[in-house]
Design a protein around this motif. Structure first.
Motif, short mmCIF file in Angstrom:
data_model
loop_
_atom_site.label_atom_id
_atom_site.label_comp_id
_atom_site.label_asym_id
_atom_site.label_seq_id
_atom_site.Cartn_x
_atom_site.Cartn_y
_atom_site.Cartn_z
N ILE A 99 -53.16 -20.77 -18.27
CA ILE A 99 -53.24 -19.85 -19.41
C ILE A 99 -53.05 -20.61 -20.71
CG2 ILE A 99 -52.09 -17.91 -20.54
CD1 ILE A 99 -51.52 -16.79 -17.74
N ASP A 100 -52.08 -21.52 -20.75
CA ASP A 100 -51.84 -22.30 -21.96
C ASP A 100 -53.04 -23.17 -22.30
OD1 ASP A 100 -49.36 -21.17 -22.16
OD2 ASP A 100 -48.29 -22.86 -21.28
N THR A 101 -53.63 -23.78 -21.28
CA THR A 101 -54.81 -24.62 -21.51
C THR A 101 -55.96 -23.80 -22.06
OG1 THR A 101 -54.15 -26.10 -19.69
CG2 THR A 101 -56.45 -26.18 -20.41
N THR A 102 -56.15 -22.60 -21.51
CA THR A 102 -57.22 -21.72 -21.99
C THR A 102 -56.95 -21.26 -23.41
OG1 THR A 102 -57.62 -20.97 -19.72
CG2 THR A 102 -58.54 -19.64 -21.50
N ASN A 103 -55.68 -20.89 -23.68
CA ASN A 103 -55.33 -20.46 -25.04
C ASN A 103 -55.57 -21.58 -26.05
OD1 ASN A 103 -54.56 -17.78 -24.64
ND2 ASN A 103 -52.52 -18.36 -23.96
N THR A 104 -55.23 -22.80 -25.67
CA THR A 104 -55.45 -23.94 -26.56
C THR A 104 -56.94 -24.13 -26.84
OG1 THR A 104 -53.45 -25.03 -25.76
CG2 THR A 104 -55.10 -26.41 -26.86
N ALA A 105 -57.74 -24.07 -25.77
CA ALA A 105 -59.19 -24.21 -25.94
C ALA A 105 -59.75 -23.07 -26.79
CB ALA A 105 -59.88 -24.26 -24.58
N GLN A 106 -59.24 -21.85 -26.58
CA GLN A 106 -59.70 -20.71 -27.36
C GLN A 106 -59.33 -20.87 -28.83
OE1 GLN A 106 -61.32 -17.52 -26.12
NE2 GLN A 106 -61.78 -17.81 -28.27
#
Length: 547
Positions: free
Chosen positions: A168-175
């Motif tokens: 989730i953190d990785t996706t949030n960072t990419a977003q």
């Protein structure tokens, strides 16, 4: 103005009055002062030569403006055709990047909802495990109370939550990186829109200057471009004005020459003519034979020719002021036309500059920053696809854990029911044993009594060695309780052998009373009933917390 060709013609050889001297003034002819005033006025009118020179400058400036306008308009049209395709491509790219962001955000939000729901279900199940205390009869005596959750290894849940949080953190960072990139992209588009606004304003102004119909069409369509088509007629008008002004100036010069000649042929006018013509305006054209040499001797002029010349001069003097006014009016019109020409050129140049400004923005964006915006969108897609697979796997693991822990709850409630069932079976076994014991004891007593009666009645008559067992008492049947072994092994042995035969006089059984026998916990009936209700509720998908 009337032509002065006749007045400048030489007298004929047969004219007797051609004496070569100045003509005296008569009462019918204008006085010398009058002729001098006409000469002064004629000289003053020659200052119109400045307007004629300015007219030539205006024509030259207009011609250069036309040439510049044609070149600029052609360049603008060329750039505009390329800009349309580039703008269309740019906005298509921005739309696609935004769709990637929206699609990823929507999918991510849906996955998070599923994760939240799965986590809530798992937490509720873990809470139920915590709230469910294992009955003390299952546990060793003196042990502290333990819940079902104490028997669950939560390290798997913690590791799974950590993995999901990382995804989730990785996706949030990419977003966030994609959102930042898209915001920068929007800023770029804002600059381009501002440049396009300047371009449209310049285009509208140019179209409105060209013609009202062009202005109306430009307001309906952004694709109309200003054209320098109105400039050639303006240039032609300026050229016609310049030509007419040159002709008018030439007539003023002729009138001036005629005035000079008349004053010089008038008695006492030579010095005045020389004084007046001493500082002629620069650029006044010189007519051969008239004012080339004011000190040269005069050609003889007859009285009739003199009178004719003076009459022409008087007539032209009345029209000279109108000629000057016409030259002034024409130069005023030319200044106005030139102002319009230069204004249209400036607008076309402004359109060109606005077009190049948009083109520079697009070129800079396409060559430097646009690839980064596109790459950021691709990077988000790659990251989201990878993390989405991991999150889906984690979601499946959460579902499996929920099913496992739910199964644990069901199994514990089933265990309570199994205990109740076994106690019920044990009670039935004991009942059968008691009834069988009673029946066996009754049969034993009957058998003993019957044997004793037979011995009393017949024993005296039978030899003692005829049957050794004649005097034996009946057999005794004993119940021996055997501790149960492994259920799986017993099940396989039962399948392999079938019904086990017992030794004579033995019956196999099990009892909670033996030290080595099976101990069945004593669970209160209300707890058993609650377990049954929970199992039925879960079978109907009713939350157990409502039970």
């Amino acid at each position: 103005m009337a032509s002065s060709s006749q007045s400048s013609s030489a007298p004929s050889d047969g004219d007797a009055s051609a004496t070569g001297v100045a003509h005296p003034q008569s009462d019918q002819m204008p006085q010398l002062d009058t002729l001098i005033s006409h000469l002064v006025a004629a000289k003053r009118s020659l200052s119109s030569i400045n307007h004629v020179a300015r007219a030539n400058e205006i024509v030259t400036s207009a011609r250069l403006a036309l040439e510049e306008s044609v070149v600029v308009s052609a360049r603008t049209g060329f750039l505009r055709r390329g800009l349309n395709n580039q703008l269309r491509l740019l906005y298509n790219v921005r739309t696609e990047v935004e769709e990637i962001s929206l699609r990823g955000r929507t999918e991510f939000a849906n996955v998070l909802k599923s994760l939240d729901a799965a986590d809530v279900r798992l937490r509720k199940t873990l809470d139920l495990l915590r709230e469910t205390i294992v009955h003390a009869s299952f546990r060793p005596e003196g042990e502290e109370p333990r819940s079902l959750r104490d028997f669950v290894d939560e390290r798997g849940v913690e590791e799974l939550n950590a993995a999901l949080k990382s995804s989730i953190d990785t996706t949030n960072t990419a977003q966030a990186e994609l959102d930042s990139s898209n915001a920068a992209f929007d800023d770029e588009l804002g600059s381009i829109k501002q440049a396009l606004g300047h371009y449209r304003a310049a285009t509208k102004m140019a179209s409105s200057r060209s013609s009202p119909s062009a202005s109306a069409s430009s307001s309906d369509s952004n694709s109309s471009l200003p054209s320098p088509t109105a400039l050639p007629p303006m240039l032609h008008s300026l050229e016609m004005h310049a030509q007419e002004m040159a002709k008018l100036l030439e007539s003023l010069v002729e009138h001036f020459d005629l005035c000079v000649m008349a004053v010089k042929h008038t008695e006492g006018g030579g010095a005045a003519a020389q004084s007046i013509t001493g500082d002629m305006p620069t650029g006044v054209p010189v007519r051969e034979g008239l004012n080339t040499n004011l000190n040269a001797p005069l050609d003889p002029l007859s009285e009739s020719h003199y009178r004719e010349m003076v009459n022409v001069l008087i007539k032209d003097a009345a029209e000279a002021e109108d000629v000057v006014m016409e030259i002034q009016d024409r130069i005023g019109d030319m200044e106005s036309v030139l102002e319009n020409v230069l204004a249209q050129r400036d607008v076309l140049v402004a359109v060109y500059q606005a077009t190049t400004n948009v083109f520079d923005h697009l070129s800079s964006l396409a060559s430097t920053r646009l690839p980064g915006y596109i790459a950021q969108a691709h990077n988000f897609t790659r990251v989201w696809n990878d993390e989405n697979e991991r999150i889906k796997g984690g979601l499946a693991d959460l579902s499996d854990l929920h099913s496992l822990y739910n199964g644990f709850l069901d199994a514990y409630d089933g265990l309570l029911l199994e205990v109740a069932r076994r106690r019920h079976v044990r009670a039935r076994v004991e009942k059968v044993l008691r009834e069988t014991r009673q029946k066996l004891d009754h049969l034993y007593e009957e058998d003993v009594n019957a044997r004793e009666t037979f011995r009393v009645e017949q024993g005296d008559y039978l030899p003692s060695d005829i049957w050794p067992g004649l005097s034996r008492e009946p057999m005794h049947v004993e119940f021996r309780r055997i501790s149960g072994g492994n259920l799986k092994d017993a099940f396989h042995e039962h399948e392999a052998v079938g019904t086990e035969e017992t030794k004579e006089g033995e019956v196999q059984s099990a009892s909670a009373g033996d030290a080595d026998g099976e101990v069945i916990p004593n669970i209160p009936r209300p707890i058993i009933e609650q377990a049954l209700v929970r199992l039925k509720a879960r079978a109907k998908h009713i939350p157990s917390s409502a039970v």
